[in-house]
Design an enzyme around this catalytic site. Sequence first.
Site, PDB file in Angstrom:
ATOM      1  N   CYS A 127       0.820  -1.207   0.000  1.00 52.30           N
ATOM      2  CA  CYS A 127       0.000   0.000   0.000  1.00 52.30           C
ATOM      3  C   CYS A 127       0.862   1.269   0.000  1.00 52.30           C
ATOM      4  O   CYS A 127       1.471   1.602   1.018  1.00 52.30           O
ATOM      5  CB  CYS A 127      -0.896  -0.059   1.241  1.00 52.30           C
ATOM      6  SG  CYS A 127      -1.724   1.459   1.665  1.00 52.30           S
ATOM      7  N   CYS A 168       0.124   3.783   2.757  1.00 56.51           N
ATOM      8  CA  CYS A 168       0.587   3.256   4.049  1.00 56.51           C
ATOM      9  C   CYS A 168       2.057   3.600   4.265  1.00 56.51           C
ATOM     10  O   CYS A 168       2.459   3.972   5.368  1.00 56.51           O
ATOM     11  CB  CYS A 168       0.404   1.735   4.113  1.00 56.51           C
ATOM     12  SG  CYS A 168      -1.307   1.188   3.985  1.00 56.51           S
TER      13      CYS A 168
END
Length: 121
Positions: free
Chosen positions: A34, A37
């Site tokens: 991600c 993230c």
Amino acid sequence: MSTTPVRSVTEQTFDAEVATSTVPVLVDFTATWCPPCRLLAPILHALAVEGAGHLKVVEVNGDDQPRLAARFGIRGFPTVIAFVGGKEVARHVGLTTRDKLLQMVRAHLPPGERRLSAATA
């Protein structure tokens, strides 16, 4: 004791690290694939360092801990949930700022730690 300010938690360690914590906890549900993230990680790391002893930051790899992610209804990464006294008090999905993360827990921090703000970043 770990020197990493953001600990990884699992289904087995979640309650010990979060539910029984005596300080507010930000739980970052994340995934290695991600990109947002990865952008959020340094912000959470800085908060963990600055709030040590008064604010805890932990991460849950949602891919490695699918039952824990399901337990909290995680539908997207990153999702950050603020816990106080073992109860969810706030949630944010997606990339966010340091100040917005602090707003999630600021009212639950001891008075001297409420000074944590975006201005000190």
